[in-house]
Design an enzyme around this catalytic site. Sequence first.
Site, PDB file in Angstrom:
ATOM      1  N   GLY C 149       1.028  -3.498   0.630  1.00  0.00           N
ATOM      2  CA  GLY C 149       1.096  -2.135   1.124  1.00  0.00           C
ATOM      3  C   GLY C 149       0.038  -1.257   0.476  1.00  0.00           C
ATOM      4  N   CYS C 150      -0.139  -0.080   1.038  1.00  0.00           N
ATOM      5  CA  CYS C 150      -1.204   0.800   0.557  1.00  0.00           C
ATOM      6  C   CYS C 150      -0.891   1.338  -0.834  1.00  0.00           C
ATOM      7  CB  CYS C 150      -1.433   1.925   1.562  1.00  0.00           C
ATOM      8  SG  CYS C 150       0.056   2.777   2.116  1.00  0.00           S
ATOM      9  N   TYR C 151       0.279   1.933  -0.997  1.00  0.00           N
ATOM     10  CA  TYR C 151       0.633   2.425  -2.328  1.00  0.00           C
ATOM     11  C   TYR C 151       0.626   1.289  -3.352  1.00  0.00           C
ATOM     12  CZ  TYR C 151       2.339   6.977  -0.439  1.00  0.00           C
ATOM     13  OH  TYR C 151       2.464   8.201   0.140  1.00  0.00           O
TER      14      TYR C 151
END
Lengths: 349, 349, 349, 349
Positions: C149-151
Site C-alpha cells: 500500500g501507499c502509506y
Amino acid sequence: MINLGIVGGTGYTGVELLRLLAVHPEANVKVITSRSDAGTPVADMFPSLRDHYKELRFSEPDAEALAACDLVFFATPHGVAHALAADLLAAGTRVVDLSADFRLQDAAEWAKWYGQPHGAPELLPQAVYGLPEVTREKIQQARLIAVPGCYPTAVQLGLIPLLEKKLIATQGIIADCKSGVSGAGRSAKVGSLFCESAESMKAYSVGKHRHHPEITQGLSLAAAEPVGITFVPHLTPMIRGIHATLYVHLKPEQQQMSNAELQAVFEERYKDEPCVDVMPWESCPETRSVKGANICRLALHRPHGSDLLVVLAVIDNLVKGASGQAVQNMNIMFGLDESTGLKFAGLLP
Amino acid sequence: MINLGIVGGTGYTGVELLRLLAVHPEANVKVITSRSDAGTPVADMFPSLRDHYKELRFSEPDAEALAACDLVFFATPHGVAHALAADLLAAGTRVVDLSADFRLQDAAEWAKWYGQPHGAPELLPQAVYGLPEVTREKIQQARLIAVPGCYPTAVQLGLIPLLEKKLIATQGIIADCKSGVSGAGRSAKVGSLFCESAESMKAYSVGKHRHHPEITQGLSLAAAEPVGITFVPHLTPMIRGIHATLYVHLKPEQQQMSNAELQAVFEERYKDEPCVDVMPWESCPETRSVKGANICRLALHRPHGSDLLVVLAVIDNLVKGASGQAVQNMNIMFGLDESTGLKFAGLLP
Amino acid sequence: MINLGIVGGTGYTGVELLRLLAVHPEANVKVITSRSDAGTPVADMFPSLRDHYKELRFSEPDAEALAACDLVFFATPHGVAHALAADLLAAGTRVVDLSADFRLQDAAEWAKWYGQPHGAPELLPQAVYGLPEVTREKIQQARLIAVPGCYPTAVQLGLIPLLEKKLIATQGIIADCKSGVSGAGRSAKVGSLFCESAESMKAYSVGKHRHHPEITQGLSLAAAEPVGITFVPHLTPMIRGIHATLYVHLKPEQQQMSNAELQAVFEERYKDEPCVDVMPWESCPETRSVKGANICRLALHRPHGSDLLVVLAVIDNLVKGASGQAVQNMNIMFGLDESTGLKFAGLLP
Amino acid sequence: MINLGIVGGTGYTGVELLRLLAVHPEANVKVITSRSDAGTPVADMFPSLRDHYKELRFSEPDAEALAACDLVFFATPHGVAHALAADLLAAGTRVVDLSADFRLQDAAEWAKWYGQPHGAPELLPQAVYGLPEVTREKIQQARLIAVPGCYPTAVQLGLIPLLEKKLIATQGIIADCKSGVSGAGRSAKVGSLFCESAESMKAYSVGKHRHHPEITQGLSLAAAEPVGITFVPHLTPMIRGIHATLYVHLKPEQQQMSNAELQAVFEERYKDEPCVDVMPWESCPETRSVKGANICRLALHRPHGSDLLVVLAVIDNLVKGASGQAVQNMNIMFGLDESTGLKFAGLLP
C-alpha cells in the site's frame, strides 16, 4: 422574524442559504427537508454550522410544516418546485425557487431543454424572475420567485446596460464563461472529483448548456428584441466563482462613443444598486474579490479602440449567483433593506 | 464607536482586520498606515473591500494621528511595535499587537529566537498575552495585548485542558501541525508562489520555528511546570487553515480514565467559551469548517485505548489565529459582547 | 516483449499503470478489463493516453485472454484478486496484485480488517510482499506479488533502516501521514469531490486505517519483534503525494549516536537502491519532488538533539506507492534492469 | 550525444528543459548558467532532479564553455539572447532561444512591445520561428531558433488549418485564453503567490499582452493576409496548462461546409504531426490530458450550426508551449526522430 423553510438543504445552495441566514437578523429557519438525510442534525452534516444551528435537523418534506412558514426556499433539482409550489402558494406561503423550474416563461422551451414536461405551467404567469436589478418592483409584490441561474446572473448584469440603451449589436454576442466546481453541485459524480477537476481547465456543454435559453430570454427582454449569443462555459479548478468574459460589438452609429461615455452608461445604470460594483475602466476583476459576498463586479475594456467591447463580470456562483440573491429577493419581498444580512466583504485571501 | 488605527495594513492580517472590522457595529477605522503604499486607496489594493472602504487610504505612519485613536492594531513584521508602542500607550491609546513583539515574557529568549535585541523590554510587565480562553480577566484591564501566533493558538487550545488538570506527561508531547500558505504572509517570496506550494506538501523549520518558545511558554504556564514539546510545522496547499495533530500521553495514574471522562474534561473547560467548539468524541474536524470564522474546533481520539491521546485542533490562521482573535481582544477590552462582529459561520464549501 | 493484462483498469492505479507501461520498452498491454466499461476504448476514457493506446479497449474479464498473458496486474477493489488469482497462476501467468488481497500473511487478520473472509488463504504461502528494498530476492522467484500500500511503502522505507539495526524503541512510534486525494480512488464519493477536499485539511480513520496491520506486519518483520505504532492519516488538498512524518525514539543505549552516524545508517542501507533517495541531514523533502516519479525521498531530523528522531519520507502514492512499484516488481520478475521505464524525473513545478 | 548548454536555468522553462533532457537518449547537458546561483548544484535547487544530475552545478555564464557546446538553449528574460547569440553562432554553436528575442521578424515592432531597442536585428534574417508544424523544413537547416510563446503555440495550431485554406474571416477573430500560473515564471511577485492566485480567476493584459504581435504575425503568414484578432488572456488557478477558446466565422462562401468537412480539414492538416492530436468533433479537451506532455490537443464545435466555429486547443505551457517544443526543434535540427525523448503521456490524474 420571518419563519423560513428550506426544501432540499443538503446541496451547496442549501448550505449556503443556511450560512447566510444564520446571521440574518430577521431570519428564522424553522424547517429544512431532505428525504435522504431526514433525522440528521444540520450541524452533523455541515460542522461549519455547529455554532449556529444546534437543534435544527433535516426532516421528511411535510406539507403542513412548510405551509406554516412565511417563505419557503427550494434548493432542489429541477422538477421538485413544480410539484410543491402550488400548494404552498395556496396556503399563503411565499416561494423562492433556486432551481430552474420557473425561470423560463415559455413552458415548451423549458420542456425542450430539461427533457420532461413542465410541471406547473399554470404558475408561470405569477412567477417573477428574481434579478433585483431588473425586476425589483415585481419582486416586491411577488409570491413566487425564480432565482436566476449563476451564469445568467453574471451575463445579464454585464450586458443589460448596453442592450437597454440599444448600443450594441444584438446578434453575434459571445459569452466565454468560467465557473468554479461548486456549480456542479454536491452530488457524487466522477467529473466533480478533486482528482478530475483540480489542475485542469476544460470547456463543456458548448452551445448546449441549460442556462442558454435563460440568458437569451433575459437579454432579449432587456433589448426588446431577440438576442443571439454563443455561450461557452468552462470548468475552472476553484470552488467558487464565475468569471464572464463578454464580447460585444457597438452598433455602427455608436462607434464614436468615447470610453468615458461607455463607462458612464454602466455607472449610471448601477449607481443605486447595492449589489453591483462598476469598477474603473480597464479593471480586471478577480473572482476572489467576491468570494462569499453578494456582489457582482464589472469592468469594461475596448482592446483595440474599435467597435469591440469586452465586459468582464465576476460573481460568487453560490451567493449572487444563487443563495445570496435568494436572500436579496426575500429582503425585498418583506420590505427589508435589500442588503440586510448580506453586507460582508469577500474572503480575500 | 471605537476609533481605530492599523499600522501595516497591506499584509494578510491587515486585510483580514479590515474585512472583519467592515461589518463590526462598533468599529471605525480612522487610520491605516503603510510606508510603501502611502496614498493608495485601500479599495484599490483590496477590491474585495470596495463596498466598505470607499474613502480610506494607506498613509505614512503619523504618531499624532495614531495617538488620536482609541486603539491601534499592529499588523507588522516584528520590531515595529517595539518601536512605536510606548508612545501610543503614553498617549492613552490601547495597543493590540498581532506581531510577535510582546508574546514572550522573557526578553532574552525573544532576542535569541528573533536574532535582534528586544526593543521594548520595559513594556513587558504590562503586556498581556491575548488568549481570551486563558487570560480574559487580564485582557479586560489591559492596555497592551500580544495577540498569540496561529500555531500557538491551536496547540494551546488543544492541550491546556489536559495540562491544567495535570492529566498528561509534560515531556515528550508531539505537535504535528499543518498550515495553509497564508501563514507565510503576503511578501513576494519564491517559496510562497503558487507553482512552488500548490500540489505539494512539506515539513519546514523542524524544531526551529519561532512559535516554539511561545508554545512552550503557554503550555508551561498552563501546566505550572516546564513542558517539553516537539513541534513540526508543515506547509499545506491551501490558503487558510491550521490543523494541529497533538500526541500526548496520559500520566500513569490517569490511564484508567474513560473516554467519556476525557471528553468531559474538554467540554467542561470550554463550556462557556464562544470561540471554542468541542466536537463529539472521535470527530475529525476539517479546516474548512472554520474558514473565515473565529472559532477553534477540537476533537479527541484514543486510537489504541492506551495512554496515548490524539487531540485534533483546527483554526483559520488568519481569524482565530490572528485578526479575529485581535478583534475578540478588542471586544473584551471595550466591554462589548466578546463575539461582536465575529458570529459568521465558516465558508463551506 | 512481456504480454500484459490489467484487471480493473478504470481507476487511478489502472490509468497510472497504462501511463507507465506506454513508454516501457518491454511492455505490451494486450488485455484490460472492466465490467462497467467493456467496449469503451481506453483512449476515450483517458484522453491523456490517446497517443499511446489507439486500439486498446476495456473488455469483459475473460479468463482465457488473461491466462494468455505473461503477467496480469490487478488494479481492483479488494476481493477480486482472491477470486481470480489461482486460475491464472495455474495457467502459468504471473500475478501482480495492487489491491490489499495478499498483503497480510495472516488471513484472520485480513478478515478482521476487511470485514469479509479471506478468499484465497491457500495462496498466501506463495504470495511475496513486493517491496523490492526488502524482498528483492523473493520477488525474482515469485509468481504472485502483493504490491504494498501507499502509506506502508512510505512508512516502511522511512523506518526499516532503524529497526533492522535495532536502534529505536519498537513501541510508541508515531506515523503522522498526509495523503493526496487520489489515494481515495476514482469512485464517485461525496468526500472526494473537489469542493469537499480542496482548501481543507483533515485527519481520518484515526487508528483505524486498513493500512495499519500492513505497516505493523512489515515493521515487525524488519525489527524481528512486534512493533507498536500509532498511524494517523490526513487528507491533503493535492492530487498526488504522501508525506510521512515519523517520530521515533532512539534506544537508551543508542542515544550517544551522532547525527552523522544516523545519517550513515540510512545512506548505507539504501546506497544501491535505485528508487530510494536519502537526502542530506535536515532536508525537508517536498512531495512534488517525486510527482510522477518512482522514488521515495527520505530525510532525517533530530530537533532537540535528544533521543527523538524525526524521519520524513515522501512518495507519489500512485507511483512508488502503487503502479510504479508494480512495474518495478515486474522488472525484477523478468530479469530486467529494475528501473526500466521508470527513470523519469518528478514533474516540478 | 549532443552537448548542450542552458543559459538561465533557474526558471520554470529551465527546470523543464532539465527534466526532459534527463531522459533524452542523445542529450548531454554540459553547462547551465545562472548569475544569481552560480556554484549551486542543480539538484539542490530542484530536488526532483537529484537522481539525474548528481554533478551539474549552475555556473557563471562563460562564453567559451557555451561555445564548446553543440547547441545552447536560452531560458532567459528577453534581451539576454540578443546579447549573446551572435558570438555563439559565430563559434558554430546552434542557438535555441525560448525567450521572445527573435520571435518577431519586425525589429521595430519588437521594440514597441518590449520597451527597448532590439538588440540584434542583424540576426533576424537567419532566425527561424520554431513551430515545427509550420516551419519544419527551415528548422532542419536553422542555426538560430525562436521557440514560439505558449499562447501563440496554442492559438496558431488551432487556427492555421482554417487560415491556410482561407475558410474563415481574417478579421474579428477572438482568442479567449486561460493559462496556468507557471506562465508567469518563477520570479517572486506578489501576483503569483499561492494566496493571490489560488481559488480565483481573472483576465489580465486585455488587448495588451506581448504575445499579441507574435500571434498576429503567425496567423497573417498562414493566411497570407493581415489577420485581426482580439486576445484576452486569463490567469487560472492551476500550475500548468493553456486552454485556448477560439471564435471564428466561416467566410460566406464556406458556410455550406458540413461539420464532417471541417473536421477533415483539421485531420488532414495534422495527420502526420506527432505532436498535434485532433480529437473527435465536439470533444472538450482538458488541459490535464497534456500535463507534462509535448502535445497539442484540438477539437471543433459549431454551437448553433451557423457560421461560427469554436476551436478548443490545449497544451502544457511548459512543454509544447516552451521546453518540449525547444527539444522538438533540437531533434529536428540534429536529424533525430522528432519525438525522441518526448513520448511520455500526460500525467493524469
